[in-house]
Design a protein around this motif. Structure first.
Motif, PDB file in Angstrom:
ATOM      1  N   ARG A 273      -0.701 -27.761 -69.261  1.00 57.70           N
ATOM      2  CA  ARG A 273      -0.555 -28.291 -67.897  1.00 57.70           C
ATOM      3  C   ARG A 273       0.599 -27.509 -67.274  1.00 57.70           C
ATOM      4  NH1 ARG A 273       1.864 -34.040 -67.070  1.00 57.70           N
ATOM      5  NH2 ARG A 273       2.358 -33.801 -64.861  1.00 57.70           N
ATOM      6  N   LEU A 274       0.241 -26.425 -66.629  1.00 55.34           N
ATOM      7  CA  LEU A 274       1.242 -25.448 -66.195  1.00 55.34           C
ATOM      8  C   LEU A 274       1.985 -25.903 -64.948  1.00 55.34           C
ATOM      9  CD1 LEU A 274      -0.938 -22.228 -66.624  1.00 55.34           C
ATOM     10  CD2 LEU A 274       0.846 -23.079 -68.191  1.00 55.34           C
ATOM     11  N   ASN A 275       3.291 -25.704 -64.988  1.00 58.95           N
ATOM     12  CA  ASN A 275       4.164 -26.071 -63.869  1.00 58.95           C
ATOM     13  C   ASN A 275       5.341 -25.106 -63.886  1.00 58.95           C
ATOM     14  OD1 ASN A 275       6.891 -27.559 -63.260  1.00 58.95           O
ATOM     15  ND2 ASN A 275       5.364 -28.683 -62.094  1.00 58.95           N
ATOM     16  N   MET A 276       5.824 -24.699 -62.708  1.00 65.67           N
ATOM     17  CA  MET A 276       6.971 -23.787 -62.692  1.00 65.67           C
ATOM     18  C   MET A 276       8.084 -24.262 -61.781  1.00 65.67           C
ATOM     19  SD  MET A 276       5.330 -20.539 -60.667  1.00 65.67           S
ATOM     20  CE  MET A 276       3.952 -20.382 -61.777  1.00 65.67           C
ATOM     21  N   GLY A 277       8.091 -25.565 -61.479  1.00 68.76           N
ATOM     22  CA  GLY A 277       9.195 -26.120 -60.691  1.00 68.76           C
ATOM     23  C   GLY A 277       9.117 -25.776 -59.214  1.00 68.76           C
ATOM     24  N   GLN A 278       8.121 -25.043 -58.800  1.00 65.42           N
ATOM     25  CA  GLN A 278       7.890 -24.772 -57.379  1.00 65.42           C
ATOM     26  C   GLN A 278       6.400 -24.494 -57.182  1.00 65.42           C
ATOM     27  OE1 GLN A 278      10.518 -21.327 -56.732  1.00 65.42           O
ATOM     28  NE2 GLN A 278       8.753 -19.972 -56.766  1.00 65.42           N
ATOM     29  N   PRO A 279       5.913 -24.712 -55.972  1.00 66.69           N
ATOM     30  CA  PRO A 279       4.469 -24.530 -55.770  1.00 66.69           C
ATOM     31  C   PRO A 279       4.036 -23.082 -55.990  1.00 66.69           C
ATOM     32  CG  PRO A 279       5.505 -25.615 -53.881  1.00 66.69           C
ATOM     33  CD  PRO A 279       6.606 -25.141 -54.756  1.00 66.69           C
ATOM     34  N   PHE A 280       2.785 -22.926 -56.340  1.00 67.31           N
ATOM     35  CA  PHE A 280       2.198 -21.590 -56.458  1.00 67.31           C
ATOM     36  C   PHE A 280       0.823 -21.646 -55.808  1.00 67.31           C
ATOM     37  CE2 PHE A 280       1.482 -24.013 -60.373  1.00 67.31           C
ATOM     38  CZ  PHE A 280       0.099 -23.972 -60.496  1.00 67.31           C
ATOM     39  N   THR A 281       0.212 -20.489 -55.637  1.00 70.96           N
ATOM     40  CA  THR A 281      -1.064 -20.432 -54.944  1.00 70.96           C
ATOM     41  C   THR A 281      -2.154 -19.974 -55.905  1.00 70.96           C
ATOM     42  OG1 THR A 281       0.133 -19.868 -52.932  1.00 70.96           O
ATOM     43  CG2 THR A 281      -2.234 -19.480 -52.914  1.00 70.96           C
ATOM     44  N   LEU A 282      -3.120 -20.849 -56.118  1.00 70.32           N
ATOM     45  CA  LEU A 282      -4.253 -20.478 -56.968  1.00 70.32           C
ATOM     46  C   LEU A 282      -5.183 -19.568 -56.172  1.00 70.32           C
ATOM     47  CD1 LEU A 282      -5.768 -21.188 -59.739  1.00 70.32           C
ATOM     48  CD2 LEU A 282      -7.213 -22.624 -58.292  1.00 70.32           C
ATOM     49  N   VAL A 283      -5.503 -18.408 -56.741  1.00 69.76           N
ATOM     50  CA  VAL A 283      -6.430 -17.492 -56.062  1.00 69.76           C
ATOM     51  C   VAL A 283      -7.648 -17.144 -56.912  1.00 69.76           C
ATOM     52  CG1 VAL A 283      -4.775 -16.484 -54.449  1.00 69.76           C
ATOM     53  CG2 VAL A 283      -4.987 -15.495 -56.753  1.00 69.76           C
ATOM     54  N   GLY A 284      -7.594 -17.432 -58.210  1.00 69.69           N
ATOM     55  CA  GLY A 284      -8.747 -17.081 -59.037  1.00 69.69           C
ATOM     56  C   GLY A 284      -8.875 -17.999 -60.237  1.00 69.69           C
ATOM     57  N   THR A 285     -10.128 -18.098 -60.726  1.00 72.94           N
ATOM     58  CA  THR A 285     -10.412 -18.879 -61.940  1.00 72.94           C
ATOM     59  C   THR A 285     -11.141 -17.957 -62.931  1.00 72.94           C
ATOM     60  OG1 THR A 285     -12.366 -19.727 -60.812  1.00 72.94           O
ATOM     61  CG2 THR A 285     -10.407 -21.142 -60.776  1.00 72.94           C
TER      62      THR A 285
END
Ligand code: C2O
Ligand code: CU
Ligand code: CU
Length: 498
Positions: A273-285
């Motif tokens: 359950r990935l988290n990096m303490g700030q938002p990120f933008t999903l662009v691909g699966t």
């Protein structure tokens, strides 16, 4: 006899006291597969729980190492030719100690293949292992006879050339790993897995610098040796004490400006359950770019899956990439879940390319004219005083000689996949990508939040997911749970495409 059930003999605890999940109480053992003389389970290589090496034994905090790239030996345009050799190697992971591993070209993780849509790929596989193996091209639309099916085993000491063409619109993030009958879990946890990126000449995200994070886990005993699976590993899927990024423990990844990260979950069973303490933008699966960027705070990346994300907001910062606690309803006495640190992300100033608002158009395959039903289940039974557990698809354990489902080539189908068990299982199908239509969980139906291509999707306990898909080649395809210990014990079935 193809059944490879796990026998709970000699565990000492007996199975019932270690199960605290009420769902088991409702199982009618007499109605299910693992019974009778015709289904005598075969024991699997198992060791008792043992002391493990302290996590601090592996160095942490070193600069993130890029993946080694498999060199294309062809001088022809649109041709990718190379050799992958699987062999045993002693690796010095812990200073002064040798860890025997099984590796592709001696690399941890295996090398990265980078090719373009339209390329002809020719990979010579040299099997220097002491057992049969194959190379399966996870997620890629390759013809069944080139896809490393268990039926096409390359014997110990043998060789085989895999040939396939990367079709248009196949740009995405894939991987490869062995898929022999029964031995996939061991071959992967001893180190056999590598990466595959298909690129497009008109990539809308060309402007972004790119980095690669392959997340795998590794279990080492007190002598820095890779032990066989324990009873608990066979039940819940193997999770090592080390969670590694490109084979390193907690590396420091420097990200200048805004960059594109490709992330693979190459773990046998660990959910991230990935988290990096700030938002990120999903662009691909799994199957490449999604239609529109999606801003998120976390993403549950299950075994086998990949994502592409854009990270960095221009402000220098030091963040921690973590796998947060996720309860996948493991069985028995298991260590409490904890947040795991995967890497340090060192954000620095740099180029901030604009994020395009449209990435790609994903067709919905058209109207479905056929339907399939798949059910994952688990059973437990008592045979001669021995507790046996089985992981099943449509009530059956994998049999190489049985065709479980039949599809017509190029016919669009809806698959309804039901997890009739109390534990999460990631569903994976070979040779194609699918879109998710909806999910029904706790009687609530939810449409897929955005259009994306997947080859692996998680099912929570008693969840039903409907997908739309199509198979474009005639031949035999596998579908299975991507917790490799479950796959290895028979939670796999075959689709014959005619
Ligand atoms: Cu990555 Cu059949 O699996
Ligand atoms: Cu696969
Ligand atoms: Cu499973």
């Amino acid at each position: 006899m193809n059944r490879r059930n796990f026998i709970f003999s000699g565990i000492g605890l007996g199975i019932l006291p270690i199960l605290n999940v009420p769902a088991w109480a409702a199982i009618d053992h007499s109605a299910h597969g693992a019974h009778g003389a015709d289904a005598m389970p075969q024991n699997l290589k198992t060791v008792a729980d043992m002391p493990l090496l302290a996590v601090s034994a592996l160095p942490a905090g070193r600069p993130h190492q890029p993946l080694s790239i498999l060199k294309n030996t062809s001088v022809q345009p649109k041709q990718f030719t190379a050799t992958l050799t699987a062999a045993a190697h002693d690796v010095e992971l812990v200073a002064g100690q040798k860890t025997p591993m099984w590796l592709y070209n001696g690399q941890v993780p295996g090398p990265l293949i980078e090719a373009f849509e339209g390329d002809e790929v020719e990979i010579r596989f040299v099997n220097q292992l002491a057992q049969a193996s194959t190379i399966h091209w996870h997620g890629l639309p390759v013809p069944p006879e080139q896809d490393g099916n268990p039926h096409d085993a390359v014997p110990a000491g043998g060789e085989h050339v895999y040939r396939f063409k990367l079709p248009k619109d196949s740009a995405g993030t894939y991987w490869y790993h062995p898929h022999p009958h029964g031995d996939t879990p061991e071959q992967v946890y001893r180190g056999l897995a590598g990466l595959f990126i298909v690129r497009s000449k008109n990539d809308p995200l060309k402007a972004f610098a790119e980095q690669h994070l392959v997340i795998s886990d590794l279990k080492l005993d007190a002598n820095a040796q890779i032990p066989d699976n324990t009873a608990n590993d066979w039940m819940n899927g193997r999770e090592g004490q080390f969670v590694l990024v490109n084979g390193q423990r907690e590396p420091v990844i420097t990200i200048a400006g805004r960059q594109r990260l490709r992330i693979w979950n190459a773990c046998s069973a660990r959910y991230l359950r990935l988290n990096m303490g700030q938002p990120f933008t999903l662009v691909g699966t799994d199957g490449g770019l999604i239609e529109k960027p999606q801003i998120m705070d976390e993403f549950l990346l299950v075994p086998g899956q990949r994502i592409e994300i854009l990270v960095g907001n221009g402000k220098p910062a030091s963040m921690t990439l973590k796998a947060l606690i996720y309860n996948r309803e493991k069985m028995g006495k298991v260590a409490p879940e904890v947040d795991r640190t995967l890497a340090t992300l060192q954000f620095t100033a740099g180029l901030m390319p604009e994020i395009p608002q449209k990435l790609r158009k994903i067709a919905d395959f058209g109207r479905a004219t056929a339907m399939k039903k798949v059910e994952f289940s688990e059973t437990m039974s008592m045979d001669n005083g021995v507790h046996t557990m089985a992981f099943l698809v449509n009530g059956k354990s994998f049999d190489m000689n049985r065709h479980d489902l039949i599809s017509k080539v190029n016919e669009v189908e809806v698959w309804e996949i039901f997890n009739n068990s109390h534990m999460d299982h990631p569903f994976h199908i070979h040779g194609t990508q699918f879109i998710v239509i909806d999910s029904t969980f706790n009687k609530q139906r939810t449409n897929a939040p955005y259009r994306a291509l997947h080859d692996t999707i998680n099912l929570r306990p008693y969840e039903t997911i409907r997908i739309k898909t199509v198979q474009q080649d005639i031949g035999l395809r596998m579908f299975h749970c991507h917790i490799l210990e479950h796959e290895g014990q028979g939670m796999m079935a075959q689709l014959l495409v005619k």
